[in-house]
Scaffold this motif. Structure first.
Motif, PDB file in Angstrom:
ATOM      1  N   GLU A  39       0.741  -1.317  -0.284  1.00  0.00           N
ATOM      2  CA  GLU A  39       0.305  -0.219  -0.450  1.00  0.00           C
ATOM      3  C   GLU A  39       0.986   1.007  -0.211  1.00  0.00           C
ATOM      4  O   GLU A  39       0.663   2.371  -0.272  1.00  0.00           O
ATOM      5  CB  GLU A  39      -1.205  -0.065   1.332  1.00  0.00           C
ATOM      6  CG  GLU A  39      -1.895  -1.135   1.136  1.00  0.00           C
ATOM      7  CD  GLU A  39      -2.555  -1.677   2.677  1.00  0.00           C
ATOM      8  OE1 GLU A  39      -2.912  -0.460   3.411  1.00  0.00           O
ATOM      9  OE2 GLU A  39      -3.216  -2.403   2.641  1.00  0.00           O
ATOM     10  N   ASN A  40       1.789   0.905  -0.463  1.00  0.00           N
ATOM     11  CA  ASN A  40       2.566   2.040  -0.353  1.00  0.00           C
ATOM     12  C   ASN A  40       3.135   2.517   1.039  1.00  0.00           C
ATOM     13  O   ASN A  40       3.480   4.028   0.846  1.00  0.00           O
ATOM     14  CB  ASN A  40       2.905   3.670  -1.547  1.00  0.00           C
ATOM     15  CG  ASN A  40       2.682   2.298  -3.006  1.00  0.00           C
ATOM     16  OD1 ASN A  40       3.719   2.119  -3.423  1.00  0.00           O
ATOM     17  ND2 ASN A  40       2.040   2.631  -3.781  1.00  0.00           N
TER      18      ASN A  40
ATOM     19  N   VAL B 134      -0.792   9.878   1.513  1.00  0.00           N
ATOM     20  CA  VAL B 134      -0.978   8.106   1.734  1.00  0.00           C
ATOM     21  C   VAL B 134      -1.814   7.496   0.366  1.00  0.00           C
ATOM     22  O   VAL B 134      -1.423   6.937  -0.317  1.00  0.00           O
ATOM     23  CB  VAL B 134      -0.310   7.756   2.641  1.00  0.00           C
ATOM     24  CG1 VAL B 134       0.361   7.714   3.559  1.00  0.00           C
ATOM     25  CG2 VAL B 134      -2.323   7.359   3.649  1.00  0.00           C
ATOM     26  N   ARG B 135      -2.297   7.876  -0.054  1.00  0.00           N
ATOM     27  CA  ARG B 135      -3.757   7.373  -0.673  1.00  0.00           C
ATOM     28  C   ARG B 135      -4.009   8.693  -0.980  1.00  0.00           C
ATOM     29  O   ARG B 135      -5.384   9.390  -1.089  1.00  0.00           O
ATOM     30  CB  ARG B 135      -4.615   6.650  -0.031  1.00  0.00           C
ATOM     31  CG  ARG B 135      -5.292   5.444  -1.062  1.00  0.00           C
ATOM     32  CD  ARG B 135      -6.081   4.457   0.034  1.00  0.00           C
ATOM     33  NE  ARG B 135      -7.205   5.693   0.736  1.00  0.00           N
ATOM     34  CZ  ARG B 135      -7.935   5.225   0.604  1.00  0.00           C
ATOM     35  NH1 ARG B 135      -8.548   5.526  -0.725  1.00  0.00           N
ATOM     36  NH2 ARG B 135      -8.764   6.357   1.397  1.00  0.00           N
ATOM     37  N   ALA B 136      -5.049   8.731  -2.339  1.00  0.00           N
ATOM     38  CA  ALA B 136      -5.944   9.281  -2.982  1.00  0.00           C
ATOM     39  C   ALA B 136      -7.150   8.746  -4.123  1.00  0.00           C
ATOM     40  O   ALA B 136      -6.644   7.678  -5.020  1.00  0.00           O
ATOM     41  CB  ALA B 136      -5.437  10.790  -4.131  1.00  0.00           C
TER      42      ALA B 136
END
Lengths: 263, 263
Positions: B82-83, B202-204
DNA sequence: AAGTGGTCTAGACCACCGT
DNA sequence: CGGTGGTCTAGACCACTTG
Protein backbone atom coordinates in the motif's frame (compact mmCIF):
# COMPACT_ATOMS: atom_id res chain seq x y z
CA UNK A 1 30.07 -15.74 -9.76
CA UNK A 2 26.47 -15.54 -9.41
CA UNK A 3 23.23 -16.55 -8.07
CA UNK A 4 21.56 -19.53 -9.59
CA UNK A 5 18.79 -21.65 -8.23
CA UNK A 6 20.05 -25.14 -8.08
CA UNK A 7 16.81 -26.71 -7.04
CA UNK A 8 15.06 -29.20 -9.26
CA UNK A 9 11.45 -28.33 -9.82
CA UNK A 10 9.80 -30.95 -11.93
CA UNK A 11 12.13 -33.33 -13.70
CA UNK A 12 10.48 -32.55 -17.03
CA UNK A 13 10.77 -28.81 -16.68
CA UNK A 14 13.84 -28.26 -14.62
CA UNK A 15 15.86 -27.46 -17.69
CA UNK A 16 13.49 -24.73 -18.71
CA UNK A 17 14.32 -22.49 -15.83
CA UNK A 18 17.16 -20.37 -14.66
CA UNK A 19 19.19 -20.94 -17.77
CA UNK A 20 20.62 -17.47 -17.94
CA UNK A 21 23.92 -16.99 -16.13
CA UNK A 22 24.37 -13.57 -14.56
CA UNK A 23 25.47 -11.99 -17.82
CA UNK A 24 26.59 -8.39 -17.84
CA UNK A 25 25.82 -6.54 -14.66
CA UNK A 26 22.25 -7.76 -14.35
CA UNK A 27 22.00 -10.18 -11.44
CA UNK A 28 18.97 -11.91 -12.95
CA UNK A 29 18.38 -13.91 -9.83
CA UNK A 30 14.92 -15.33 -9.68
CA UNK A 31 13.62 -16.97 -6.53
CA UNK A 32 11.89 -20.31 -6.72
CA UNK A 33 8.41 -18.93 -6.15
CA UNK A 34 8.81 -16.54 -9.06
CA UNK A 35 9.96 -19.31 -11.36
CA UNK A 36 6.87 -21.24 -10.34
CA UNK A 37 4.75 -18.19 -11.01
CA UNK A 38 6.21 -17.96 -14.49
CA UNK A 39 5.47 -21.62 -15.11
CA UNK A 40 1.89 -21.18 -13.97
CA UNK A 41 1.41 -18.14 -16.20
CA UNK A 42 2.79 -20.09 -19.13
CA UNK A 43 0.28 -22.81 -18.43
CA UNK A 44 -2.53 -20.25 -18.24
CA UNK A 45 -1.35 -18.82 -21.54
CA UNK A 46 -1.31 -22.29 -23.06
CA UNK A 47 -4.89 -22.85 -21.96
CA UNK A 48 -4.02 -25.58 -19.47
CA UNK A 49 -6.86 -24.23 -17.33
CA UNK A 50 -9.51 -21.98 -18.80
CA UNK A 51 -11.15 -18.98 -17.22
CA UNK A 52 -13.27 -19.85 -14.22
CA UNK A 53 -11.70 -23.25 -13.77
CA UNK A 54 -10.09 -24.41 -10.54
CA UNK A 55 -6.36 -24.97 -10.62
CA UNK A 56 -4.76 -27.78 -8.61
CA UNK A 57 -4.54 -27.32 -4.87
CA UNK A 58 -1.50 -25.79 -3.25
CA UNK A 59 -0.54 -29.15 -1.79
CA UNK A 60 -0.75 -30.84 -5.17
CA UNK A 61 1.26 -28.12 -6.90
CA UNK A 62 3.87 -28.26 -4.15
CA UNK A 63 4.26 -31.98 -4.73
CA UNK A 64 4.28 -31.56 -8.50
CA UNK A 65 6.97 -28.88 -8.41
CA UNK A 66 8.83 -30.54 -5.57
CA UNK A 67 8.76 -27.49 -3.32
CA UNK A 68 7.08 -26.64 -0.07
CA UNK A 69 3.50 -25.47 0.06
CA UNK A 70 4.64 -22.08 1.30
CA UNK A 71 6.62 -21.51 -1.85
CA UNK A 72 3.67 -22.36 -4.09
CA UNK A 73 1.58 -20.13 -1.89
CA UNK A 74 3.81 -17.15 -2.49
CA UNK A 75 3.63 -17.66 -6.25
CA UNK A 76 -0.15 -17.80 -6.11
CA UNK A 77 -0.22 -14.78 -3.80
CA UNK A 78 1.42 -12.65 -6.46
CA UNK A 79 -0.85 -13.94 -9.17
CA UNK A 80 -3.91 -13.25 -7.05
CA UNK A 81 -2.63 -9.73 -6.43
CA UNK A 82 -2.42 -9.26 -10.22
CA UNK A 83 -5.95 -10.56 -10.66
CA UNK A 84 -4.83 -13.60 -12.60
CA UNK A 85 -6.23 -15.97 -9.98
CA UNK A 86 -8.89 -15.77 -7.32
CA UNK A 87 -8.60 -17.65 -4.04
CA UNK A 88 -11.69 -18.93 -2.33
CA UNK A 89 -11.18 -20.30 1.12
CA UNK A 90 -12.48 -23.83 1.50
CA UNK A 91 -13.06 -24.19 -2.23
CA UNK A 92 -9.86 -23.73 -4.14
CA UNK A 93 -8.01 -21.33 -6.42
CA UNK A 94 -9.64 -20.32 -9.69
CA UNK A 95 -8.64 -18.64 -12.92
CA UNK A 96 -10.08 -15.13 -12.98
CA UNK A 97 -12.96 -14.81 -15.40
CA UNK A 98 -14.99 -11.96 -16.81
CA UNK A 99 -18.03 -14.21 -16.19
CA UNK A 100 -17.62 -13.49 -12.52
CA UNK A 101 -19.97 -10.74 -11.35
CA UNK A 102 -17.00 -9.05 -9.73
CA UNK A 103 -15.38 -8.81 -13.16
CA UNK A 104 -18.31 -7.52 -15.22
CA UNK A 105 -16.93 -4.51 -17.06
CA UNK A 106 -13.87 -4.85 -14.89
CA UNK A 107 -11.91 -2.23 -16.82
CA UNK A 108 -14.72 0.28 -17.17
CA UNK A 109 -14.05 3.03 -14.66
CA UNK A 110 -17.21 5.02 -15.23
CA UNK A 111 -19.52 5.93 -12.38
CA UNK A 112 -22.75 7.90 -12.33
CA UNK A 113 -22.58 11.33 -10.73
CA UNK A 114 -25.58 10.50 -8.56
CA UNK A 115 -23.83 7.47 -7.11
CA UNK A 116 -26.23 4.93 -8.50
CA UNK A 117 -24.61 1.74 -9.80
CA UNK A 118 -24.35 1.82 -13.58
CA UNK A 119 -25.78 -0.94 -15.71
CA UNK A 120 -24.01 -0.89 -19.04
CA UNK A 121 -25.52 -2.22 -22.24
CA UNK A 122 -23.36 -2.68 -25.33
CA UNK A 123 -24.82 -1.68 -28.70
CA UNK A 124 -22.64 -2.96 -31.56
CA UNK A 125 -22.66 -0.73 -34.62
CA UNK A 126 -20.11 -2.25 -36.93
CA UNK A 127 -17.57 -5.02 -37.39
CA UNK A 128 -15.18 -5.02 -40.33
CA UNK A 129 -12.12 -7.13 -41.07
CA UNK A 130 -9.39 -4.85 -42.36
CA UNK A 131 -5.63 -4.42 -42.21
CA UNK A 132 -3.66 -2.52 -39.60
CA UNK A 133 -2.53 1.01 -40.31
CA UNK A 134 0.64 2.30 -38.69
CA UNK A 135 -1.07 3.59 -35.57
CA UNK A 136 -2.94 0.39 -34.75
CA UNK A 137 -0.02 -1.84 -35.74
CA UNK A 138 2.22 0.07 -33.38
CA UNK A 139 -0.26 -0.06 -30.51
CA UNK A 140 -0.81 -3.81 -30.53
CA UNK A 141 2.58 -4.85 -31.77
CA UNK A 142 1.69 -6.15 -35.23
CA UNK A 143 3.32 -5.53 -38.60
CA UNK A 144 1.63 -2.84 -40.62
CA UNK A 145 -0.87 -4.48 -42.95
CA UNK A 146 -1.60 -7.38 -40.61
CA UNK A 147 -5.25 -8.36 -40.37
CA UNK A 148 -7.25 -6.64 -37.66
CA UNK A 149 -10.90 -6.47 -36.73
CA UNK A 150 -12.44 -3.05 -36.36
CA UNK A 151 -15.48 -2.81 -34.10
CA UNK A 152 -17.61 0.20 -33.36
CA UNK A 153 -20.11 0.20 -30.58
CA UNK A 154 -22.09 2.35 -28.25
CA UNK A 155 -22.31 1.83 -24.50
CA UNK A 156 -25.61 2.83 -22.96
CA UNK A 157 -26.31 3.39 -19.31
CA UNK A 158 -29.99 3.10 -18.50
CA UNK A 159 -30.76 3.54 -22.16
CA UNK A 160 -28.74 6.73 -22.58
CA UNK A 161 -25.65 6.63 -24.79
CA UNK A 162 -22.52 7.49 -22.83
CA UNK A 163 -19.54 5.94 -24.58
CA UNK A 164 -18.68 5.59 -28.27
CA UNK A 165 -15.93 3.03 -28.84
CA UNK A 166 -13.64 2.33 -31.77
CA UNK A 167 -11.97 -1.00 -31.16
CA UNK A 168 -9.20 -2.75 -33.07
CA UNK A 169 -8.43 -6.40 -32.34
CA UNK A 170 -5.55 -8.63 -33.41
CA UNK A 171 -7.04 -10.35 -36.47
CA UNK A 172 -5.55 -13.77 -35.95
CA UNK A 173 -7.28 -14.28 -32.65
CA UNK A 174 -10.67 -12.94 -33.73
CA UNK A 175 -10.88 -13.93 -37.36
CA UNK A 176 -14.46 -15.21 -37.05
CA UNK A 177 -15.92 -12.31 -35.08
CA UNK A 178 -19.12 -10.95 -36.62
CA UNK A 179 -21.54 -8.15 -35.94
CA UNK A 180 -24.38 -10.64 -35.48
CA UNK A 181 -22.40 -12.48 -32.86
CA UNK A 182 -22.01 -9.31 -30.86
CA UNK A 183 -25.61 -8.27 -31.37
CA UNK A 184 -26.95 -11.47 -29.89
CA UNK A 185 -24.52 -11.29 -26.99
CA UNK A 186 -25.99 -9.84 -23.85
CA UNK A 187 -22.84 -9.27 -21.81
CA UNK A 188 -19.53 -7.44 -21.99
CA UNK A 189 -17.24 -7.78 -24.98
CA UNK A 190 -14.43 -9.12 -22.84
CA UNK A 191 -16.75 -11.86 -21.66
CA UNK A 192 -17.47 -12.70 -25.28
CA UNK A 193 -13.79 -12.71 -26.17
CA UNK A 194 -13.06 -14.97 -23.24
CA UNK A 195 -15.80 -17.53 -23.75
CA UNK A 196 -15.90 -17.60 -27.56
CA UNK A 197 -12.29 -16.92 -28.48
CA UNK A 198 -10.39 -18.07 -25.42
CA UNK A 199 -8.74 -14.68 -25.08
CA UNK A 200 -8.79 -13.30 -21.56
CA UNK A 201 -7.85 -9.66 -20.98
CA UNK A 202 -5.86 -9.37 -17.81
CA UNK A 203 -4.33 -5.91 -17.86
CA UNK A 204 -4.73 -2.62 -19.66
CA UNK A 205 -3.18 0.80 -19.92
CA UNK A 206 -5.26 3.87 -20.63
CA UNK A 207 -4.32 7.35 -21.86
CA UNK A 208 -6.89 10.06 -21.21
CA UNK A 209 -7.41 13.50 -22.65
CA UNK A 210 -10.21 15.98 -23.28
CA UNK A 211 -11.30 16.48 -26.89
CA UNK A 212 -14.18 18.23 -28.69
CA UNK A 213 -16.92 16.05 -30.17
CA UNK A 214 -16.87 15.72 -33.94
CA UNK A 215 -20.08 15.34 -35.92
CA UNK A 216 -20.29 11.56 -36.00
CA UNK A 217 -19.54 11.12 -32.32
CA UNK A 218 -21.81 13.98 -31.35
CA UNK A 219 -24.63 12.28 -33.23
CA UNK A 220 -24.12 8.92 -31.54
CA UNK A 221 -23.85 10.41 -28.08
CA UNK A 222 -26.61 12.94 -28.53
CA UNK A 223 -24.49 15.97 -27.74
CA UNK A 224 -23.62 19.14 -29.63
CA UNK A 225 -20.63 19.21 -31.93
CA UNK A 226 -17.68 20.57 -29.98
CA UNK A 227 -18.89 19.32 -26.61
CA UNK A 228 -15.88 18.32 -24.50
CA UNK A 229 -15.58 14.55 -24.34
CA UNK A 230 -13.24 12.34 -22.39
CA UNK A 231 -11.03 10.43 -24.83
CA UNK A 232 -9.83 7.13 -23.38
CA UNK A 233 -7.27 5.23 -25.40
CA UNK A 234 -6.64 1.73 -24.14
CA UNK A 235 -4.22 -1.05 -24.92
CA UNK A 236 -5.38 -4.36 -23.42
CA UNK A 237 -3.15 -7.36 -22.73
CA UNK A 238 -3.64 -11.10 -22.29
CA UNK A 239 -1.37 -13.52 -20.47
CA UNK A 240 2.27 -13.00 -21.19
CA UNK A 241 1.80 -9.26 -21.67
CA UNK A 242 0.65 -9.71 -25.23
CA UNK A 243 -1.21 -6.63 -26.49
CA UNK A 244 -4.26 -7.82 -28.40
CA UNK A 245 -6.61 -4.85 -28.42
CA UNK A 246 -6.40 -1.13 -28.98
CA UNK A 247 -9.42 1.06 -28.53
CA UNK A 248 -10.41 4.66 -28.27
CA UNK A 249 -13.51 5.45 -26.28
CA UNK A 250 -15.18 8.84 -26.25
CA UNK A 251 -17.03 9.35 -22.99
CA UNK A 252 -19.82 11.82 -22.47
CA UNK A 253 -19.16 13.08 -18.95
CA UNK A 254 -22.30 15.14 -18.52
CA UNK A 255 -23.78 12.78 -15.96
CA UNK A 256 -20.92 10.34 -15.41
CA UNK A 257 -17.27 10.50 -14.44
CA UNK A 258 -14.16 8.38 -14.65
CA UNK A 259 -12.95 7.05 -11.29
CA UNK A 260 -9.36 6.35 -10.43
CA UNK A 261 -7.85 5.23 -7.15
CA UNK A 262 -4.25 6.27 -6.57
CA UNK A 263 -2.40 3.96 -4.15
CA UNK B 1 -19.34 -18.81 19.57
CA UNK B 2 -16.84 -17.06 17.54
CA UNK B 3 -13.42 -16.36 16.45
CA UNK B 4 -11.21 -14.36 18.71
CA UNK B 5 -7.49 -14.13 18.77
CA UNK B 6 -6.38 -15.17 22.17
CA UNK B 7 -2.74 -14.34 21.70
CA UNK B 8 -1.06 -11.69 23.79
CA UNK B 9 0.77 -9.17 21.70
CA UNK B 10 2.48 -6.69 23.95
CA UNK B 11 1.38 -6.69 27.55
CA UNK B 12 0.65 -2.98 27.39
CA UNK B 13 -1.47 -3.17 24.30
CA UNK B 14 -3.08 -6.54 24.41
CA UNK B 15 -6.29 -5.06 25.71
CA UNK B 16 -6.54 -2.69 22.80
CA UNK B 17 -7.15 -5.36 20.24
CA UNK B 18 -9.81 -7.79 19.30
CA UNK B 19 -12.27 -6.43 21.80
CA UNK B 20 -15.31 -6.86 19.62
CA UNK B 21 -17.15 -10.16 20.01
CA UNK B 22 -18.68 -11.50 16.80
CA UNK B 23 -21.75 -9.32 17.09
CA UNK B 24 -24.54 -9.76 14.61
CA UNK B 25 -23.59 -11.83 11.60
CA UNK B 26 -20.24 -10.14 11.01
CA UNK B 27 -17.44 -12.54 11.90
CA UNK B 28 -15.01 -9.67 12.49
CA UNK B 29 -12.13 -12.07 12.78
CA UNK B 30 -8.81 -10.36 12.40
CA UNK B 31 -5.63 -12.37 12.09
CA UNK B 32 -2.62 -11.46 14.16
CA UNK B 33 -0.66 -9.93 11.32
CA UNK B 34 -3.50 -7.58 10.52
CA UNK B 35 -3.79 -6.48 14.13
CA UNK B 36 -0.10 -5.74 14.03
CA UNK B 37 -0.53 -3.82 10.81
CA UNK B 38 -3.22 -1.71 12.47
CA UNK B 39 -0.94 -1.03 15.40
CA UNK B 40 1.87 0.03 13.09
CA UNK B 41 -0.42 2.34 11.13
CA UNK B 42 -1.60 3.90 14.39
CA UNK B 43 1.99 4.54 15.30
CA UNK B 44 2.67 6.09 11.91
CA UNK B 45 -0.38 8.27 12.38
CA UNK B 46 0.84 9.30 15.82
CA UNK B 47 4.18 10.33 14.35
CA UNK B 48 6.14 7.61 16.12
CA UNK B 49 8.33 7.48 13.02
CA UNK B 50 8.36 10.29 10.50
CA UNK B 51 8.55 10.08 6.74
CA UNK B 52 11.82 8.67 5.49
CA UNK B 53 12.78 7.22 8.86
CA UNK B 54 13.65 3.59 9.40
CA UNK B 55 11.27 1.56 11.50
CA UNK B 56 12.54 -1.17 13.85
CA UNK B 57 13.76 -4.37 12.25
CA UNK B 58 11.44 -7.30 11.74
CA UNK B 59 13.24 -9.26 14.45
CA UNK B 60 12.85 -6.41 16.91
CA UNK B 61 9.18 -5.93 16.13
CA UNK B 62 8.59 -9.65 16.43
CA UNK B 63 10.09 -9.63 19.88
CA UNK B 64 8.22 -6.48 20.84
CA UNK B 65 4.87 -7.88 19.75
CA UNK B 66 5.70 -11.35 20.95
CA UNK B 67 5.04 -13.00 17.61
CA UNK B 68 7.17 -14.75 15.06
CA UNK B 69 9.13 -12.80 12.48
CA UNK B 70 6.99 -14.27 9.72
CA UNK B 71 3.91 -12.67 11.20
CA UNK B 72 5.50 -9.24 11.40
CA UNK B 73 6.73 -9.80 7.89
CA UNK B 74 3.24 -10.35 6.58
CA UNK B 75 2.01 -7.15 8.23
CA UNK B 76 4.85 -5.18 6.65
CA UNK B 77 4.23 -6.89 3.31
CA UNK B 78 0.74 -5.45 3.18
CA UNK B 79 1.90 -2.01 4.21
CA UNK B 80 4.62 -2.05 1.57
CA UNK B 81 2.03 -3.06 -1.02
CA UNK B 82 0.00 0.00 0.00
CA UNK B 83 3.05 2.25 -0.31
CA UNK B 84 3.08 3.06 3.39
CA UNK B 85 6.50 1.50 3.85
CA UNK B 86 9.44 0.75 1.61
CA UNK B 87 11.68 -2.25 2.15
CA UNK B 88 15.35 -2.04 1.28
CA UNK B 89 17.24 -5.27 1.49
CA UNK B 90 20.26 -5.09 3.70
CA UNK B 91 19.26 -1.69 5.06
CA UNK B 92 15.89 -1.82 6.72
CA UNK B 93 12.27 -0.82 6.30
CA UNK B 94 11.46 2.87 5.89
CA UNK B 95 8.44 5.12 6.05
CA UNK B 96 7.50 6.17 2.53
CA UNK B 97 8.33 9.80 1.86
CA UNK B 98 7.60 12.26 -0.89
CA UNK B 99 11.26 13.28 -0.57
CA UNK B 100 12.16 10.06 -2.27
CA UNK B 101 12.83 10.57 -5.97
CA UNK B 102 10.46 7.68 -6.67
CA UNK B 103 7.70 9.65 -4.95
CA UNK B 104 8.21 13.06 -6.58
CA UNK B 105 4.76 14.03 -7.84
CA UNK B 106 3.71 10.50 -6.98
CA UNK B 107 0.03 11.19 -7.63
CA UNK B 108 0.47 13.19 -10.82
CA UNK B 109 -0.43 10.92 -13.68
CA UNK B 110 0.46 13.25 -16.52
CA UNK B 111 2.83 12.23 -19.28
CA UNK B 112 4.06 14.11 -22.32
CA UNK B 113 2.74 12.89 -25.67
CA UNK B 114 6.27 12.69 -27.03
CA UNK B 115 7.33 10.33 -24.29
CA UNK B 116 9.83 12.65 -22.70
CA UNK B 117 9.87 12.65 -18.91
CA UNK B 118 8.02 15.63 -17.51
CA UNK B 119 9.63 18.04 -15.12
CA UNK B 120 6.91 19.81 -13.22
CA UNK B 121 7.32 23.24 -11.65
CA UNK B 122 4.71 24.58 -9.25
CA UNK B 123 3.74 28.26 -9.54
CA UNK B 124 1.67 29.34 -6.52
CA UNK B 125 -0.89 32.02 -7.31
CA UNK B 126 -2.86 32.44 -4.13
CA UNK B 127 -3.33 31.24 -0.57
CA UNK B 128 -6.29 32.35 1.50
CA UNK B 129 -7.62 31.14 4.83
CA UNK B 130 -11.39 30.84 4.59
CA UNK B 131 -14.23 28.67 5.82
CA UNK B 132 -15.54 25.52 4.18
CA UNK B 133 -18.59 25.72 2.00
CA UNK B 134 -20.87 22.69 1.73
CA UNK B 135 -19.03 21.14 -1.19
CA UNK B 136 -15.57 21.28 0.37
CA UNK B 137 -16.83 20.35 3.82
CA UNK B 138 -18.46 17.27 2.40
CA UNK B 139 -15.39 16.25 0.43
CA UNK B 140 -12.92 16.32 3.30
CA UNK B 141 -15.29 15.43 6.08
CA UNK B 142 -15.43 18.71 7.97
CA UNK B 143 -18.39 20.64 9.35
CA UNK B 144 -19.56 23.45 7.11
CA UNK B 145 -17.89 26.66 8.21
CA UNK B 146 -14.77 24.93 9.47
CA UNK B 147 -11.50 26.69 8.61
CA UNK B 148 -9.87 25.65 5.35
CA UNK B 149 -6.98 26.91 3.30
CA UNK B 150 -7.61 27.67 -0.35
CA UNK B 151 -4.61 27.48 -2.66
CA UNK B 152 -4.44 28.23 -6.34
CA UNK B 153 -1.47 27.32 -8.40
CA UNK B 154 -0.25 26.61 -11.87
CA UNK B 155 1.83 23.60 -12.84
CA UNK B 156 4.29 24.20 -15.62
CA UNK B 157 6.06 21.59 -17.69
CA UNK B 158 9.17 22.94 -19.34
CA UNK B 159 7.89 26.42 -18.74
CA UNK B 160 4.51 25.84 -20.37
CA UNK B 161 1.40 25.97 -18.16
CA UNK B 162 -0.44 22.65 -18.21
CA UNK B 163 -2.47 22.36 -15.01
CA UNK B 164 -4.47 24.91 -13.06
CA UNK B 165 -5.25 23.71 -9.54
CA UNK B 166 -7.76 24.84 -6.94
CA UNK B 167 -6.84 23.20 -3.65
CA UNK B 168 -8.65 23.15 -0.33
CA UNK B 169 -6.85 21.91 2.78
CA UNK B 170 -8.12 21.05 6.24
CA UNK B 171 -7.45 24.32 8.10
CA UNK B 172 -6.39 22.84 11.40
CA UNK B 173 -3.44 21.03 9.91
CA UNK B 174 -2.25 23.89 7.71
CA UNK B 175 -3.12 26.99 9.73
CA UNK B 176 0.27 28.61 9.12
CA UNK B 177 0.56 27.96 5.39
CA UNK B 178 1.40 31.10 3.41
CA UNK B 179 1.86 32.04 -0.22
CA UNK B 180 5.46 33.08 0.46
CA UNK B 181 6.21 29.69 1.94
CA UNK B 182 5.05 28.02 -1.25
CA UNK B 183 6.80 30.49 -3.50
CA UNK B 184 10.17 29.81 -1.92
CA UNK B 185 9.61 26.06 -2.02
CA UNK B 186 11.21 24.33 -4.97
CA UNK B 187 9.54 20.94 -4.80
CA UNK B 188 6.09 19.37 -4.81
CA UNK B 189 3.36 20.58 -2.48
CA UNK B 190 3.04 17.16 -0.90
CA UNK B 191 6.71 17.29 -0.06
CA UNK B 192 6.12 20.65 1.61
CA UNK B 193 3.13 19.35 3.52
CA UNK B 194 5.12 16.38 4.68
CA UNK B 195 8.26 18.16 5.79
CA UNK B 196 6.74 21.38 7.15
CA UNK B 197 3.39 20.19 8.48
CA UNK B 198 3.99 16.51 9.18
CA UNK B 199 1.09 15.55 6.98
CA UNK B 200 1.88 12.73 4.56
CA UNK B 201 -0.55 11.96 1.76
CA UNK B 202 -0.75 8.23 1.26
CA UNK B 203 -3.77 7.63 -0.93
CA UNK B 204 -6.11 9.55 -3.21
CA UNK B 205 -9.21 9.11 -5.27
CA UNK B 206 -9.74 11.04 -8.48
CA UNK B 207 -12.86 11.75 -10.52
CA UNK B 208 -12.26 12.80 -14.11
CA UNK B 209 -14.41 14.49 -16.71
CA UNK B 210 -14.10 16.71 -19.75
CA UNK B 211 -15.15 20.34 -19.38
CA UNK B 212 -14.86 23.53 -21.44
CA UNK B 213 -12.35 26.15 -20.30
CA UNK B 214 -13.85 29.23 -18.68
CA UNK B 215 -12.23 32.63 -19.08
CA UNK B 216 -10.03 32.59 -15.98
CA UNK B 217 -8.70 29.11 -16.59
CA UNK B 218 -8.25 29.73 -20.30
CA UNK B 219 -6.13 32.74 -19.44
CA UNK B 220 -3.90 30.86 -17.04
CA UNK B 221 -3.41 27.94 -19.37
CA UNK B 222 -3.04 29.99 -22.51
CA UNK B 223 -5.90 28.33 -24.37
CA UNK B 224 -9.09 29.61 -25.96
CA UNK B 225 -12.26 29.86 -23.90
CA UNK B 226 -14.25 26.68 -24.47
CA UNK B 227 -11.23 24.49 -25.13
CA UNK B 228 -11.89 21.00 -23.73
CA UNK B 229 -9.94 20.47 -20.53
CA UNK B 230 -9.53 17.42 -18.36
CA UNK B 231 -11.09 18.12 -14.97
CA UNK B 232 -9.49 16.06 -12.22
CA UNK B 233 -11.13 16.21 -8.80
CA UNK B 234 -9.09 14.59 -6.08
CA UNK B 235 -9.60 13.73 -2.44
CA UNK B 236 -6.31 12.92 -0.72
CA UNK B 237 -5.93 10.95 2.50
CA UNK B 238 -3.33 10.63 5.25
CA UNK B 239 -2.81 7.71 7.60
CA UNK B 240 -6.02 6.31 9.00
CA UNK B 241 -7.94 7.21 5.85
CA UNK B 242 -8.39 10.78 6.97
CA UNK B 243 -9.34 13.02 4.06
CA UNK B 244 -7.33 16.24 4.38
CA UNK B 245 -7.32 17.74 0.91
CA UNK B 246 -9.77 18.32 -1.89
CA UNK B 247 -8.65 19.74 -5.18
CA UNK B 248 -9.81 20.29 -8.69
CA UNK B 249 -7.20 20.39 -11.40
CA UNK B 250 -7.89 21.51 -14.95
CA UNK B 251 -5.44 19.85 -17.32
CA UNK B 252 -4.61 21.12 -20.77
CA UNK B 253 -4.25 17.91 -22.75
CA UNK B 254 -2.98 19.43 -25.99
CA UNK B 255 0.49 17.97 -25.56
CA UNK B 256 0.05 15.78 -22.47
CA UNK B 257 -2.20 12.97 -21.37
CA UNK B 258 -3.32 11.27 -18.18
CA UNK B 259 -1.98 7.75 -17.74
CA UNK B 260 -3.76 5.00 -15.88
CA UNK B 261 -2.81 1.37 -15.45
CA UNK B 262 -5.68 -1.04 -14.95
CA UNK B 263 -4.65 -4.21 -13.09
C1' DA C 1 31.62 -9.39 10.64
C1' DA C 2 27.24 -7.91 12.01
C1' DG C 3 22.77 -6.51 10.82
C1' DT C 4 19.14 -6.11 7.63
C1' DG C 5 15.52 -8.00 4.56
C1' DG C 6 14.48 -12.28 1.29
C1' DT C 7 13.73 -17.16 0.57
C1' DC C 8 12.52 -21.79 1.76
C1' DT C 9 11.15 -25.49 4.69
C1' DA C 10 8.16 -28.58 7.67
C1' DG C 11 4.69 -28.91 10.47
C1' DA C 12 0.75 -27.54 13.44
C1' DC C 13 -3.50 -25.76 13.69
C1' DC C 14 -7.64 -22.78 12.27
C1' DA C 15 -11.51 -21.27 9.13
C1' DC C 16 -14.43 -22.41 5.58
C1' DC C 17 -16.88 -25.33 2.17
C1' DG C 18 -18.93 -29.19 0.40
C1' DT C 19 -20.90 -33.92 1.01
C1' DC D 1 -16.14 -35.66 7.44
C1' DG D 2 -12.28 -34.62 4.15
C1' DG D 3 -10.42 -31.14 1.27
C1' DT D 4 -9.39 -26.46 0.49
C1' DG D 5 -7.13 -22.08 1.58
C1' DG D 6 -5.45 -19.05 5.83
C1' DT D 7 -2.52 -18.33 9.82
C1' DC D 8 1.41 -18.96 12.72
C1' DT D 9 5.69 -20.85 14.19
C1' DA D 10 10.80 -21.88 14.44
C1' DG D 11 14.69 -22.32 12.24
C1' DA D 12 18.03 -22.55 8.39
C1' DC D 13 20.18 -20.31 4.97
C1' DC D 14 20.83 -16.64 1.19
C1' DA D 15 21.44 -11.75 -0.54
C1' DC D 16 22.54 -7.18 0.33
C1' DT D 17 24.53 -3.18 2.92
C1' DT D 18 27.50 -1.05 6.09
C1' DG D 19 31.34 -0.55 8.96
Amino acid sequence: MGHTIKRDLMPMIKNSIQTKPPSGNVPAFSPLYRQIKTLLIDQLDAGEWSAGEMIPSEAELAQRFNVSQGTVRKAIDEMAAENLLVRRQGKGTFVTTHEDPASFFRFLRLAADNGEPVLAQSQPLGCTHIVADARVANAIDLPEGAPVVHVQRLLEFDGAPVVFDDIWLAGELFSTLTLEQMQTWKHSLYRLFESQFGVCMVRAEEHLRAVPAIAETAHHLGVAVGTPLLSVERVAYTYGDKAVEWRRGLYSTARHHYVNILG
